[in-house]
Design a protein around this motif. Structure first.
Motif, PDB file in Angstrom:
ATOM      1  N   UNK A  74      13.782   8.221  -2.855  1.00 27.98           N
ATOM      2  CA  UNK A  74      14.442   7.674  -1.666  1.00 27.98           C
ATOM      3  C   UNK A  74      13.451   6.852  -0.841  1.00 27.98           C
ATOM      4  N   UNK A  75      12.262   7.426  -0.616  1.00 22.27           N
ATOM      5  CA  UNK A  75      11.242   6.693   0.150  1.00 22.27           C
ATOM      6  C   UNK A  75      10.834   5.416  -0.581  1.00 22.27           C
ATOM      7  N   UNK A  76      10.711   5.517  -1.915  1.00 21.87           N
ATOM      8  CA  UNK A  76      10.278   4.367  -2.725  1.00 21.87           C
ATOM      9  C   UNK A  76      11.290   3.223  -2.623  1.00 21.87           C
ATOM     10  N   UNK A  77      12.569   3.561  -2.730  1.00 21.03           N
ATOM     11  CA  UNK A  77      13.597   2.514  -2.645  1.00 21.03           C
ATOM     12  C   UNK A  77      13.563   1.860  -1.274  1.00 21.03           C
ATOM     13  N   UNK A  78      13.400   2.686  -0.222  1.00 20.78           N
ATOM     14  CA  UNK A  78      13.363   2.122   1.125  1.00 20.78           C
ATOM     15  C   UNK A  78      12.193   1.180   1.330  1.00 20.78           C
ATOM     16  N   UNK A  79      10.995   1.608   0.893  1.00 20.53           N
ATOM     17  CA  UNK A  79       9.823   0.751   1.115  1.00 20.53           C
ATOM     18  C   UNK A  79       9.867  -0.491   0.226  1.00 20.53           C
ATOM     19  N   UNK A  80      10.427  -0.366  -0.978  1.00 19.48           N
ATOM     20  CA  UNK A  80      10.561  -1.564  -1.820  1.00 19.48           C
ATOM     21  C   UNK A  80      11.521  -2.556  -1.178  1.00 19.48           C
ATOM     22  N   UNK A  81      12.591  -2.032  -0.576  1.00 16.65           N
ATOM     23  CA  UNK A  81      13.515  -2.903   0.131  1.00 16.65           C
ATOM     24  C   UNK A  81      12.846  -3.658   1.256  1.00 16.65           C
ATOM     25  N   UNK A  82      11.995  -2.966   2.024  1.00 13.10           N
ATOM     26  CA  UNK A  82      11.295  -3.666   3.104  1.00 13.10           C
ATOM     27  C   UNK A  82      10.231  -4.607   2.546  1.00 13.10           C
ATOM     28  N   UNK A 115       7.258  10.825   8.599  1.00 18.72           N
ATOM     29  CA  UNK A 115       6.298   9.802   9.018  1.00 18.72           C
ATOM     30  C   UNK A 115       6.629   8.444   8.409  1.00 18.72           C
ATOM     31  N   UNK A 116       6.924   8.403   7.119  1.00 15.01           N
ATOM     32  CA  UNK A 116       7.154   7.106   6.478  1.00 15.01           C
ATOM     33  C   UNK A 116       8.432   6.463   7.003  1.00 15.01           C
ATOM     34  N   UNK A 156       0.835  -1.213   0.000  1.00 15.66           N
ATOM     35  CA  UNK A 156       0.000   0.000   0.000  1.00 15.66           C
ATOM     36  C   UNK A 156       0.862   1.253   0.000  1.00 15.66           C
ATOM     37  N   UNK A 157       1.855   1.272   0.886  1.00 12.62           N
ATOM     38  CA  UNK A 157       2.726   2.458   0.964  1.00 12.62           C
ATOM     39  C   UNK A 157       3.481   2.652  -0.344  1.00 12.62           C
ATOM     40  N   UNK A 158       3.965   1.529  -0.898  1.00 11.94           N
ATOM     41  CA  UNK A 158       4.725   1.635  -2.147  1.00 11.94           C
ATOM     42  C   UNK A 158       3.866   2.179  -3.274  1.00 11.94           C
TER      43      UNK A 158
END
Lengths: 101, 134
Positions: free
Chosen positions: A41-49, B52-53, A4-6
């Motif tokens: 940056x956020x996208x890479x981090x959440x994809x990693x998780x 937040x994220x 969802x976040x991604x």
């Protein structure tokens, strides 16, 4: 739930990309490029998780560094028309018509 | 067991809040009429969305090296985001772009101090005329 976040971040990146292509002035484009990098940056981090590989955070950190330096470099180039050596006379782009779009 | 559930729920709340701020910010970047208005939307993404994220990610990973990396990313983005936004705004201001609907207010002008007036006059001389933004 990571999916969802991604997906949310991806939708936001698409919207910012539309502004990047449609932005009327140069500074709109630079601003949306910077924000796009932050979202990346956020996208890479959440994809990693999401895929269970937290090592992607190293790449995200590197991308954050390059994004900041790139934004400053683009702004400096369009203000002084050169990179690297210090300018002798401060030539400031006075109008938007001079800045290539 | 319940403690893990509490951590999980807090993390998802952070994720939802971050996603909301990201969506609002990018919608603002798409829809707001002016460059100076779009700066506000970009600053929402740079501060609230990122914080937040990445806080939600920190709660998900527990107390490991990954948390430290996330902390480094948060610190770096919270420093460089406003710096880059300020640099863009300063470059746009120097190049002569001004907000759309500036109303010159006589009472504000009267209440300005002398040094501020002098600085304003100097900047009006050095800065080129604002052009209408398309």
């Amino acid at each position: 739930m990571f999916a969802f976040v991604t997906i949310t971040i991806f939708v936001c990146m698409v919207m910012i990309m539309i502004r990047l292509f449609a932005g009327p002035t140069l500074y709109d484009r630079v601003l949306s490029l910077n924000t796009f990098g932050t979202c990346t940056v956020l996208f890479i981090g959440t994809v990693g998780l999401l895929f269970g590989r937290p090592d992607f955070l190293d790449i995200a950190l590197l991308y954050a560094l390059i994004n900041f330096v790139g934004t400053i470099a683009v702004l400096k180039f369009f203000r002084y028309r050169r990179l690297g050596d210090a300018p002798e006379t401060q030539e400031i782009a006075t109008s938007e018509s001079e800045a290539p779009q | 067991m319940t403690w893990a559930l509490v951590i999980d729920v807090t993390s998802w709340v952070f994720f939802f809040a971050g996603g909301f701020f990201l969506f609002v910010g990018s919608l603002g970047m798409l829809r707001l009429p002016d460059f100076w208005a779009r700066l506000h939307a970009a600053s929402i993404i740079d501060s609230a969305g990122v914080a937040f994220i990445l806080a939600g990610m920190m709660l998900q990973t527990g107390f490991t090296l990954v948390t430290l990396k996330t902390l480094i990313i948060v610190g770096f983005l919270l420093i460089t985001g406003p710096t880059a936004t300020h640099a863009v705004a300063n470059a746009a201001f120097v190049s002569g772009s001004r907000p759309k609907d500036i109303v010159e207010d006589a009472t504000v002008k009267k209440s300005l101090t002398k040094t501020r007036k002098k600085a304003l006059k100097k900047s009006a001389v050095s800065a080129p005329k604002p052009k209408p933004v398309a």
